[in-house]
Design an enzyme around this catalytic site. Structure first.
Site, PDB file in Angstrom:
ATOM      1  N   LYS A  12      -8.243  -0.407 -11.073  1.00  0.00           N
ATOM      2  CA  LYS A  12      -6.991  -1.029 -10.618  1.00  0.00           C
ATOM      3  C   LYS A  12      -7.210  -2.517 -10.402  1.00  0.00           C
ATOM      4  O   LYS A  12      -8.326  -2.986 -10.159  1.00  0.00           O
ATOM      5  CB  LYS A  12      -6.473  -0.385  -9.334  1.00  0.00           C
ATOM      6  CG  LYS A  12      -7.367  -0.511  -8.093  1.00  0.00           C
ATOM      7  CD  LYS A  12      -7.174  -1.799  -7.309  1.00  0.00           C
ATOM      8  CE  LYS A  12      -8.199  -1.951  -6.188  1.00  0.00           C
ATOM      9  NZ  LYS A  12      -8.373  -3.314  -5.699  1.00  0.00           N
ATOM     10  N   ASP A 142      -7.767   3.293  -1.740  1.00  0.00           N
ATOM     11  CA  ASP A 142      -7.319   3.108  -3.133  1.00  0.00           C
ATOM     12  C   ASP A 142      -7.314   4.401  -3.941  1.00  0.00           C
ATOM     13  O   ASP A 142      -6.936   4.383  -5.119  1.00  0.00           O
ATOM     14  CB  ASP A 142      -8.259   2.133  -3.868  1.00  0.00           C
ATOM     15  CG  ASP A 142      -8.254   0.749  -3.269  1.00  0.00           C
ATOM     16  OD1 ASP A 142      -7.227   0.345  -2.708  1.00  0.00           O
ATOM     17  OD2 ASP A 142      -9.298   0.066  -3.382  1.00  0.00           O
TER      18      ASP A 142
HETATM   19  O1  C5P Z   1     -10.527   2.666   2.457  1.00  0.00           O
HETATM   20  P1  C5P Z   1     -11.824   2.165   1.911  1.00  0.00           P
HETATM   21  O2  C5P Z   1     -12.972   3.094   2.197  1.00  0.00           O
HETATM   22  O3  C5P Z   1     -11.758   1.769   0.474  1.00  0.00           O
HETATM   23  O4  C5P Z   1     -12.135   0.830   2.700  1.00  0.00           O
HETATM   24  C1  C5P Z   1     -13.389   0.192   2.646  1.00  0.00           C
HETATM   25  C2  C5P Z   1     -13.450  -0.844   3.751  1.00  0.00           C
HETATM   26  O5  C5P Z   1     -12.566  -1.933   3.449  1.00  0.00           O
HETATM   27  C3  C5P Z   1     -13.029  -0.352   5.106  1.00  0.00           C
HETATM   28  O6  C5P Z   1     -14.111   0.213   5.811  1.00  0.00           O
HETATM   29  C4  C5P Z   1     -12.541  -1.632   5.780  1.00  0.00           C
HETATM   30  O7  C5P Z   1     -13.639  -2.397   6.230  1.00  0.00           O
HETATM   31  C5  C5P Z   1     -11.915  -2.395   4.630  1.00  0.00           C
HETATM   32  N1  C5P Z   1     -10.460  -2.173   4.521  1.00  0.00           N
HETATM   33  C6  C5P Z   1      -9.613  -2.715   5.462  1.00  0.00           C
HETATM   34  N2  C5P Z   1      -8.261  -2.533   5.358  1.00  0.00           N
HETATM   35  C7  C5P Z   1      -7.747  -1.819   4.327  1.00  0.00           C
HETATM   36  C8  C5P Z   1      -8.588  -1.264   3.342  1.00  0.00           C
HETATM   37  C9  C5P Z   1      -9.944  -1.458   3.472  1.00  0.00           C
HETATM   38  O8  C5P Z   1     -10.053  -3.381   6.425  1.00  0.00           O
HETATM   39  N3  C5P Z   1      -6.425  -1.663   4.233  1.00  0.00           N
END
Ligand code: C5P
Length: 308
Positions: A12, A142
């Site tokens: 993406k 994502d």
């Molecule tokens: O959701 P995901 O595991 O992909 O997120 C990885 C990291 O990115 C999270 O631990 C956080 O630190 C950051 N993040 C965030 N806000 C979001 C998505 C991700 O702070 N909306």
């Protein structure tokens, strides 16, 4: 019944990425426009008594940066699906990576989405779309979009997805980076640069601006070029000042627009059409960039490609 199934899931990019002040759970509220692009990971699952992950990919992909143990997101996806159905089953998961690792293109999320779809079919679990999306959201912000594909709005922390009208056929040049960038580190730098929110003001709620929606609905590339925006671009450039050269080279080579992909470090060049995309590819190669791909968008979300 099939004994081995391959599902393909796309990378993406974010055409708009608006970030709000961190929530109590540490995540940031987002208003983003996702687009699935033609770079893929293929996940092949085979019924086995024990879980295992096996990584493959061409020599441009840093496979050593992907965990092959219990922390691998595809394996966690498999375990979550089995737990959801109260089963005790396991599988061998083979991942063929075509999406850059730690590039801001949601390669791990693609692997998780592909694994959910592949195991659901392998074991004929008939998981509802609603449950698949909920399992995906638990795995990462994502992951639901990797199931959906196309072009979509992402709200919440990015996991609340809904398709957006998109009549365009878009061409991008993807400029990879030798070294990955940590998503939490980029969000952390974002917080430092923005500073703490004013406690007297209501929390900012990001939204998706009209111009990007309209550009997509009309399939107008010149309009889209002016509407691209990513709040994580400045913090990523702060952590990786070397990326400025990639943006400068993209502009010099004649890109309609340049934008960071997600939390980076991958940089995207918007092209007018196919011929322009290939000219940009050559222009970037002449300027010394090696990790280049020409991709079209939007493409489908996680889908079956092989039953054996
Ligand atoms: O959701 P995901 O595991 O992909 O997120 C990885 C990291 O990115 C999270 O631990 C956080 O630190 C950051 N993040 C965030 N806000 C979001 C998505 C991700 O702070 N909306």
């Amino acid at each position: 019944m099939s004994t081995s199934i391959t599902v393909r899931a796309p990378a993406k990019i974010n055409l708009h990425l608006g970030v709000g002040a961190p929530r109590e759970d540490g995540f940031h509220p987002l208003a983003t426009v996702y687009q699935a692009v033609g770079l893929y990971d293929d996940v092949t699952v085979t019924d086995q008594p024990d879980w295992s992950v096996h990584l493959r990919g061409d020599d441009r992909i840093d496979l050593l940066a992907v965990p092959a143990d219990d922390s691998n997101i595809a394996l966690r996806a498999g375990r979550a699906l089995v737990a959801h159905h109260g089963l005790e089953r396991a599988a061998r998961i083979e991942i063929h990576k075509g999406i850059p690792v730690a590039g801001g293109m949601a390669g791990g999320s693609a692997d998780a989405a592909a694994t959910l779809v592949a195991l659901d079919r392998l074991w004929d679990l008939q998981t509802t779309d609603e449950d698949l999306l909920a399992l995906a959201a638990d795995l990462g912000s994502d992951v639901p979009f990797a199931l959906l594909g196309g072009t979509a709005a992402g709200l919440g922390r990015g996991e609340v997805v809904s398709a957006l009208p998109d009549t365009g056929s878009w061409w991008w040049v993807v400029v990879g980076s030798e070294e990955g960038l940590s998503t939490p580190a980029v969000y952390g730098r974002y917080d430092e640069l923005v500073g703490p929110p004013d406690p007297l003001l209501p929390p900012t709620v990001p939204d998706i601006p009209r111009p990007v929606r309209e550009a997509l609905a009309h399939g107008d590339v010149a309009w889209l070029a002016t509407a691209l925006h990513n709040d994580l671009q400045d913090p990523a450039l702060d952590l990786r000042p070397d990326l400025r050269r990639t943006f400068d080279d993209g502009r010099d080579a004649g890109a309609l627009a340049t934008i960071l992909s997600g939390s980076g470090p991958t940089v995207l060049l918007l092209a007018e059409d196919r011929a322009h995309a290939h000219a940009l590819h050559l222009g970037m190669a002449d300027r010394g960039h090696r990790l280049l791909s020409v991709v079209t968008a939007p493409v489908a979300g996680a889908h079956h490609v092989t039953y054996v």
